[in-house]
Design a protein around this motif. Sequence first.
Motif, PDB file in Angstrom:
ATOM      1  N   GLU A   8       0.953  -1.199   0.096  1.00 34.65           N
ATOM      2  CA  GLU A   8      -0.065  -0.133  -0.039  1.00 34.65           C
ATOM      3  C   GLU A   8       0.935   1.307   0.052  1.00 34.65           C
ATOM      4  O   GLU A   8       1.863   1.356   0.678  1.00 34.65           O
ATOM      5  N   THR A  10       0.181   5.813  -0.641  1.00 32.84           N
ATOM      6  CA  THR A  10      -0.950   6.817  -0.536  1.00 32.84           C
ATOM      7  C   THR A  10      -2.432   6.419  -1.567  1.00 32.84           C
ATOM      8  O   THR A  10      -3.532   6.418  -0.912  1.00 32.84           O
ATOM      9  N   SER A  11      -2.084   6.475  -2.664  1.00 29.36           N
ATOM     10  CA  SER A  11      -3.030   6.344  -3.572  1.00 29.36           C
ATOM     11  C   SER A  11      -3.225   5.189  -4.542  1.00 29.36           C
ATOM     12  O   SER A  11      -3.936   4.759  -5.383  1.00 29.36           O
ATOM     13  N   CYS A  12      -2.498   4.113  -3.810  1.00 30.22           N
ATOM     14  CA  CYS A  12      -2.495   2.617  -4.739  1.00 30.22           C
ATOM     15  C   CYS A  12      -2.281   1.579  -3.739  1.00 30.22           C
ATOM     16  O   CYS A  12      -1.665   1.656  -2.518  1.00 30.22           O
ATOM     17  N   ARG A  13      -3.103   0.501  -3.968  1.00 28.79           N
ATOM     18  CA  ARG A  13      -3.206  -0.523  -3.172  1.00 28.79           C
ATOM     19  C   ARG A  13      -3.329  -1.906  -3.933  1.00 28.79           C
ATOM     20  O   ARG A  13      -3.777  -1.999  -4.912  1.00 28.79           O
ATOM     21  N   LEU A  41      -6.560   2.128  -7.273  1.00 23.81           N
ATOM     22  CA  LEU A  41      -5.915   3.426  -7.446  1.00 23.81           C
ATOM     23  C   LEU A  41      -6.860   4.340  -7.077  1.00 23.81           C
ATOM     24  O   LEU A  41      -8.186   3.987  -7.413  1.00 23.81           O
ATOM     25  N   ALA A  42      -6.459   5.257  -6.407  1.00 25.83           N
ATOM     26  CA  ALA A  42      -7.531   6.410  -5.713  1.00 25.83           C
ATOM     27  C   ALA A  42      -8.277   6.961  -6.926  1.00 25.83           C
ATOM     28  O   ALA A  42      -7.786   7.244  -7.910  1.00 25.83           O
ATOM     29  N   GLY A  43      -9.751   6.879  -6.411  1.00 27.55           N
ATOM     30  CA  GLY A  43     -10.680   7.265  -7.674  1.00 27.55           C
ATOM     31  C   GLY A  43     -10.901   6.575  -8.809  1.00 27.55           C
ATOM     32  O   GLY A  43     -11.460   7.049  -9.735  1.00 27.55           O
ATOM     33  N   GLN A  44     -10.392   5.320  -9.063  1.00 28.26           N
ATOM     34  CA  GLN A  44     -10.491   4.666  -9.963  1.00 28.26           C
ATOM     35  C   GLN A  44     -11.015   3.198  -9.799  1.00 28.26           C
ATOM     36  O   GLN A  44     -11.321   2.705  -8.533  1.00 28.26           O
ATOM     37  N   LEU A 110      -3.365   8.975 -14.901  1.00 29.68           N
ATOM     38  CA  LEU A 110      -2.592   9.006 -13.555  1.00 29.68           C
ATOM     39  C   LEU A 110      -1.764  10.090 -13.536  1.00 29.68           C
ATOM     40  O   LEU A 110      -1.096  10.692 -14.555  1.00 29.68           O
ATOM     41  N   GLU A 114       0.139   9.322  -8.264  1.00 25.19           N
ATOM     42  CA  GLU A 114      -0.429   8.254  -8.525  1.00 25.19           C
ATOM     43  C   GLU A 114       0.764   7.236  -9.107  1.00 25.19           C
ATOM     44  O   GLU A 114       0.722   5.917  -8.865  1.00 25.19           O
ATOM     45  N   ASP A 117       3.243   6.083  -6.857  1.00 27.21           N
ATOM     46  CA  ASP A 117       2.669   5.013  -5.817  1.00 27.21           C
ATOM     47  C   ASP A 117       2.534   3.556  -6.329  1.00 27.21           C
ATOM     48  O   ASP A 117       2.958   2.734  -5.668  1.00 27.21           O
TER      49      ASP A 117
END
Length: 198
Positions: A8, A10-13, A41-44, A110, A114, A117
């Motif tokens: 993990e 900030t914006s990716c897991r 991905l954050a917001g995706q 991205l 992003e 990350d």
Amino acid sequence: MKLTTRYEQTSCRLIVEGLPDLSAGQDASTIGILTGFTMGLAGQTELEGKREHLQALLSAVIPYARHLLSGVPKSFGAADAPVAIAPGEAGHQLELRSSQPNTPPLTLRLDDAELSDLVRCLDQLRLDPRLALPFETPSLQPLARKELRHRQPLLRRLAAPVAGVAALAISAALIAMLPTPKPAAQTAPELAPPAKDG
């Protein structure tokens, strides 16, 4: 027993699931057989895939980031590859192509944070000792000289050839100004007096 590892930022897991390959003598806590992964991905949209998709992600994103850091942005991912990445209008464009027929590719935009990350998660995955998966990662070779040529100022690139031509011209001019040696004066050989008879 199914094993799960998480990476993990900030914006990716990135979550990888798999099983130990006991036939290869692996430890029960080591993933040797990948059953699937999910990436958010954050917001995706959250993405799911199998080993070939994860391999394609590594093969496209890692060299893309490397070229980007070197100031040589370049697209990666063949037209028939599951993953492609290229510079976009406001960042980077990641295209994911499904293996299912009649499914249009998913395009994610991205920004630099992003992408950073995502690269960190993929690096953690590659270097994790809990995974015994032989991922093919691009070899870290220095960029070719022709790829870096545009980064040098034009004057610096032209300095060596111009200096060589100038040195040659000056040498030629100096040689032309040297006086040519005069040929040595040849004297006519003296004739011996005729022999007297008698």
